[in-house]
Design an enzyme around this catalytic site. Structure first.
Site: not given
Length: 281
Positions: A33, A37, A176
């Site tokens: 992650l 996430h 992101v």
């Protein structure tokens, strides 16, 4: 945070909690992650009273020459991050929990998955649709959250739930990016320092396409050519595709009218990176 590996135990745990579908938000992941996430997890928690995350590296969506064995994994780190975020349930099945030895049923989307990544990764979206539908059947969420970096995947899954009357709202969340502009990806860990510099051509090229579009350039071929030109500077990056397509149905367009996506896939070393930008007139 409860951790469960067995699919049947997930349903039983949710039944015991007395939860209905509308209360459950779900973030499917393949683990390793990153902040991308975690941004999905935070939105899931904001919009739902019960947050479920899955970690499963799905073999069905990897081709024979792809990086299944080498795909980065760190379950202890991932579970610690999720616990810190206040996730209610982590579902972490094993391969044998998800696929019987004689598994023979797949879910196939026949239109949107033909283009872009689907043209270079035959069977990939069959694997994505199959595992996501299985996860939806196990977790039974009302909402599921996916990042827009995997834009084609997002559109394919929206089409799947529409066509198969799956009672899950598929929600796309913004890309992101790291401090240098590179879209966050678990595969970024493959990049050396020099390769990362090469990878930065991808967001640079997309930003230039957006700038040209805002200055009045609407011709698709001209914008695609400019992106390819930037990506082809030097020899550190191998372009797989640069395409501008309708943002919803991913069909080809000649001129930008309405909303489109400009999408890129390229190899930097052994890392296959994807990125995109939405343009709207």
């Amino acid at each position: 945070m409860k951790i469960i590996k067995e699919p049947s135990e997930v349903r039983e745990y949710i039944r015991q909690k007395g939860l209905n579908r509308e209360e459950i938000g779900f973030v499917p992941t393949m683990g390793y992650l990153h902040e991308g996430h975690l941004s999905l997890v935070r939105r899931c928690k904001q919009e739902n009273s019960f947050c479920v995350v899955s970690i499963f590296v799905n073999p069905l969506q990897f081709g024979p020459s792809e990086d299944l064995a080498a795909y980065p994994r760190d379950f202890d780190r991932d579970s610690a991050l999720l616990e810190k975020e206040g996730v209610d349930l982590l579902f972490a099945p094993r391969e044998e929990d998800m696929y019987y030895p004689d598994f023979s049923t797949v879910v196939k989307e026949n239109k949107l998955s033909r283009y872009m990544c689907g043209a270079f990764r035959p069977g990939h979206f069959d694997g994505v649709c199959t595992v996501v539908l299985k996860l939806f059947n196990i977790v039974q969420p009302g909402r599921a959250y996916f990042g827009q970096k995997d834009y084609q995947q997002l559109q394919v899954l929206k089409r799947m739930v529409r066509d198969l009357n799956v009672p899950v709202e598929v929600i796309g969340c913004p890309i992101v990016r790291d401090h240098d502009g590179l879209a966050l990806s678990s595969r970024n860990v493959y990049l050396t320092e020099e390769q990362r510099k090469e990878a930065l051509k991808i967001p640079k090229a997309l930003e230039e396409a957006e700038r040209l579009f805002k200055s009045g350039v609407k011709d698709v071929k001209a914008l695609e050519a400019k992106v390819r030109e930037i990506l082809s500077e030097g020899d550190g990056l191998k372009v797989q595709y640069v395409e501008i397509r309708d943002a919803e149905n991913l069909e080809e367009v000649n001129e930008i009218k309405g909303k489109v996506v400009i999408a890129v896939a390229a190899y930097v070393g052994k890392a296959r990176l994807i990125d995109n930008k939405i343009l709207e007139s």
